[in-house]
Write an enzyme that holds these catalytic residues in place. Sequence first.
Site, PDB file in Angstrom:
ATOM      1  N   ASP A   1      -5.423 -19.999  -8.981  1.00  0.00           N
ATOM      2  CA  ASP A   1      -5.782 -21.329  -9.655  1.00  0.00           C
ATOM      3  C   ASP A   1      -5.532 -20.868 -11.167  1.00  0.00           C
ATOM      4  O   ASP A   1      -5.551 -19.816 -11.554  1.00  0.00           O
ATOM      5  CB  ASP A   1      -7.111 -21.659  -9.334  1.00  0.00           C
ATOM      6  CG  ASP A   1      -7.496 -23.027  -9.781  1.00  0.00           C
ATOM      7  OD1 ASP A   1      -6.384 -23.569 -10.600  1.00  0.00           O
ATOM      8  OD2 ASP A   1      -8.443 -23.432  -9.671  1.00  0.00           O
TER       9      ASP A   1
ATOM     10  N   ASP B   1     -12.247 -18.415  -5.798  1.00  0.00           N
ATOM     11  CA  ASP B   1     -13.738 -18.372  -5.937  1.00  0.00           C
ATOM     12  C   ASP B   1     -14.441 -19.215  -5.487  1.00  0.00           C
ATOM     13  O   ASP B   1     -15.649 -19.410  -5.527  1.00  0.00           O
ATOM     14  CB  ASP B   1     -13.959 -17.703  -7.480  1.00  0.00           C
ATOM     15  CG  ASP B   1     -13.603 -18.752  -8.213  1.00  0.00           C
ATOM     16  OD1 ASP B   1     -13.090 -19.901  -7.786  1.00  0.00           O
ATOM     17  OD2 ASP B   1     -14.031 -18.593  -9.584  1.00  0.00           O
TER      18      ASP B   1
ATOM     19  N   ASP C   1     -11.669 -22.116  -0.912  1.00  0.00           N
ATOM     20  CA  ASP C   1     -10.884 -21.067  -1.060  1.00  0.00           C
ATOM     21  C   ASP C   1     -10.690 -20.425   0.234  1.00  0.00           C
ATOM     22  O   ASP C   1      -9.769 -19.225   0.443  1.00  0.00           O
ATOM     23  CB  ASP C   1     -10.828 -20.157  -2.239  1.00  0.00           C
ATOM     24  CG  ASP C   1     -10.261 -21.249  -3.598  1.00  0.00           C
ATOM     25  OD1 ASP C   1      -9.325 -21.657  -3.489  1.00  0.00           O
ATOM     26  OD2 ASP C   1     -10.908 -21.041  -4.500  1.00  0.00           O
TER      27      ASP C   1
ATOM     28  N   ASN D   1       9.252  24.236  10.154  1.00  0.00           N
ATOM     29  CA  ASN D   1       8.710  25.487  10.621  1.00  0.00           C
ATOM     30  C   ASN D   1       8.539  25.634  12.052  1.00  0.00           C
ATOM     31  O   ASN D   1       8.872  26.490  12.859  1.00  0.00           O
ATOM     32  CB  ASN D   1       7.383  25.955   9.873  1.00  0.00           C
ATOM     33  CG  ASN D   1       7.776  26.463   8.406  1.00  0.00           C
ATOM     34  OD1 ASN D   1       8.799  26.788   8.179  1.00  0.00           O
ATOM     35  ND2 ASN D   1       6.795  26.389   7.833  1.00  0.00           N
TER      36      ASN D   1
ATOM     37  N   ASN E   1      -1.257  26.298  10.273  1.00  0.00           N
ATOM     38  CA  ASN E   1      -1.424  24.894  10.152  1.00  0.00           C
ATOM     39  C   ASN E   1      -2.643  24.783   9.251  1.00  0.00           C
ATOM     40  O   ASN E   1      -2.857  23.675   8.155  1.00  0.00           O
ATOM     41  CB  ASN E   1      -1.633  24.107  11.571  1.00  0.00           C
ATOM     42  CG  ASN E   1      -1.545  22.783  11.519  1.00  0.00           C
ATOM     43  OD1 ASN E   1      -0.881  22.294  11.070  1.00  0.00           O
ATOM     44  ND2 ASN E   1      -2.554  22.072  12.070  1.00  0.00           N
TER      45      ASN E   1
ATOM     46  N   ASP F   1      -2.715  22.910   5.328  1.00  0.00           N
ATOM     47  CA  ASP F   1      -3.236  21.752   5.176  1.00  0.00           C
ATOM     48  C   ASP F   1      -4.336  21.623   3.883  1.00  0.00           C
ATOM     49  O   ASP F   1      -4.518  20.804   3.210  1.00  0.00           O
ATOM     50  CB  ASP F   1      -4.201  21.488   6.310  1.00  0.00           C
ATOM     51  CG  ASP F   1      -3.487  20.628   7.379  1.00  0.00           C
ATOM     52  OD1 ASP F   1      -2.486  19.957   7.243  1.00  0.00           O
ATOM     53  OD2 ASP F   1      -4.125  20.881   8.559  1.00  0.00           O
TER      54      ASP F   1
END
Length: 850
Positions: free
Chosen positions: A338, A599, A603, A667, A692, A696
């Site tokens: 709006d 709002d 709506d 890998n 691993n 990470d």
Amino acid sequence: MKRGHVLIRQESSDRWNFWSSPSAEVLEQLDSSSKGLSGDEARRRHLRDAHLLLKPKSRLSTYELLVRQFASPIILILLAAAGLAFFLADRTDTAIILVIVLVSGLLGFWQERGANQAVASLLAIVQVKADVWRNGSLAAVPVEEVVPGDVVLLRAGDTVPGDCLLLESKDLFVDEATLTGETYPVEKVCGVLPSDIPLGRRTNSLFLGTHVVSGNSTAVVVHIGSDTEFGKVSGRLHFRPPETEFERGIRQFGYLLLEVTVVLVVAIFAVNVYLARPVLEAFLFSLALAVGLTPQLLPAIISINLAHGAKRMAQQKVIVKRLASIENFGSMTVFCSDKTGTLTEGLVRLKAAYDITGNPSERVLLHGALNASFETGFHNPIDEAIRTARSFDLSPYRKLDEEPYDFVRKRLSVLVATPTDHLLVSKGALANVLAVCSTAETPDGTIVELVAVQDAIQLQMVQWADQGWRVLGLASREMGAREGITKGDESDMTFLGFLLFEDPIKADVLETIGRLKGLGVTLKIVTGDNRLVAAHVGQAIGLSNGSLLTGEDLRQMSDEALVSRVNDIHVFAEVEPNQKERIILALKKAGHVVGYGGDGINDASALHAADVGVSVESAVDVAKEAADIVLLKKDLGILVEGVLEGRRTFANTLKYVFMATSANFGNMFSMAGASLFLSFLPLLPKQILLTNLLTDIPEMTIAGDRVDEELIDRPRRWNIAFIRKFMLTFGLVSSIFDYLTFGVLLLFLEAGVEEFRTGWFVESVISASVIVLVVRSRRPFTQSRPSRGLLVATLAVIVLTLLLPYTPLRGPLGFVPLPPLFLAALLCIIIGYVGAAEVAKKVFYRRVVC
């Protein structure tokens, strides 16, 4: 037409049918009164009934979060196999595997728990509250703390906090579509009803999950949470919010890796068994490979990324209620809003009150003040502007009755006792006011037929609307001695004149719209205002291309026709609430990611229908509850910053995906291949898991990484085909240098088994860590500066990896010290790998568009 709804079964015979009891009896049964409960009693009942609350499953408990870190099928199978190996093989190796899995899980748990706590604190900012009588006075209480026996005051826009019995009501209309599917609001009045009356006809009761459209009431809460009608249904159906595009992309990415992992692991296990290697060792090796290929930290990485994004967006005064909506916010291509308060200042001012000839009129202004001062429906800027424009002495006047504004009539009427008679005063949209008038009053007080002046009235309205003024009509009717009114009394009225309002366009709105356009987001105005006013605003901000659709146009247009035209229309005016939802759905069918800002009471359905529902902190409860994102300030500039933060969050999430599908995948693929031609396993299961875990660590810091401007300059969406091509390209580059490492170790250094494993472990971890700095950006890595956290984590992992073969841990981990010659060769391999990855990156992004 009925909206999507759930049907309620009639209550069982042993349940208290409170709607069939007088209000005094219900209050007595609840041990309450018309002034509600004391604070101490309310707290006691809250503790007693806490188990009834309908808690959304959007956030996991601490225990659930911890369990989830170890709940993937691959991790569970690995733990079971490790437990078997504990009794059948090397217990030290098994213990190391378990410790590595535990550390990896706890790392993810710690990060994700912190992210969840941060989000919970942000959500508290936009908590929905109810006005409740406590200790004899009204208090704003979070709806989760409303208890049976509480007496609540409900106005237009409020959500009903539980199943209630009306104590008092005035012109009360409630939207019950969520329960009964009825499109139109239902009128509610006090009274006593038969015990067997169906839910849809319980006009003296209010229900959780519904909201007030107009009027006001006082009601006593009888049931809360799972004891309510809505709670019984939601408990049976276990509602799940619709999947966002972000969630769908994550799921598809998971399927992609699952397919690759299953094929690779099954093949490797079968070949190793065929080569007569120990079955248990081959099984652990295959499972460890699966762990290496599976981004088990992806849920934690996503949570951390989204929580970081939510915190950064909060600094821009944007509160995220549903984390997964952040990506949709960033990938949004159309934003519908709006104009009031978003494009304009939002401070409506009464410019003038004119009679039917277009001259200033004190009489019109007085009647406008009577209407605005005595209305009690809900707070709105129009009436506030009238009340503050001029102070009148209204002591000779007394309010008798009111018909509040609704979105069908578009009028508000008040019955006022004047010193001489009872007068009905109506104000509203000009066309709707004229529709109930048969006469008009001239400046000298003469009453004439409306048809004689209607053309002049319309001409005046067009002239003012063309200048951007909002024009309302005002009418009156003498009611004799009547003490009350109905909607039917709005007829045969006398048109008095016009009320003109101004809401200036914000000074910086043109610049903001330009920024949105530069980011690939198109703005569309969707308003209930007059078409001429909407067109004026659209033209003033550069949106209008001369093409505009009105609510009447939409009524005559099929859904298919709307989809074909919706891209070319930037202004929709005189739109009814249900038509807003239709516009949103048409834009989505046209291929857009749609945001909607609203709002108001009308709506809610559009906010639900949009990919991203955006509201403001000052919005009515029903709009804030329906929204995914809440702005603490109604400003389009804040929206721009929120879009940028959403894109940064998505870009950092994709970085993890690229990292997991480049060096890590390469890998693991190389390891699988090497196991076929080597007479021993290239890495032990514990070494694979350690690889691993270490790779990470840098990726855990990616949420705070810097993002290049070209990654947020336009909306981006999940593209699994692109990710698959990325995996194959950079996985292949990684594998080439892995096999180069094999050649150096086997042919040049003639390494033994333990030396080979140590050398390749060091190369795998360091190459996977360094490549993070390459794939995180489309630029050459020297021209894109990573965050300090990412850089420090990467360097720390490299140093730790180089030191491990020389520490006391080398024995249990199966490592041996490496000769200096290999370390020199390793440096050359890493430099070559980075260079080759840079070349591959340049070629890849030139040929593949995302």
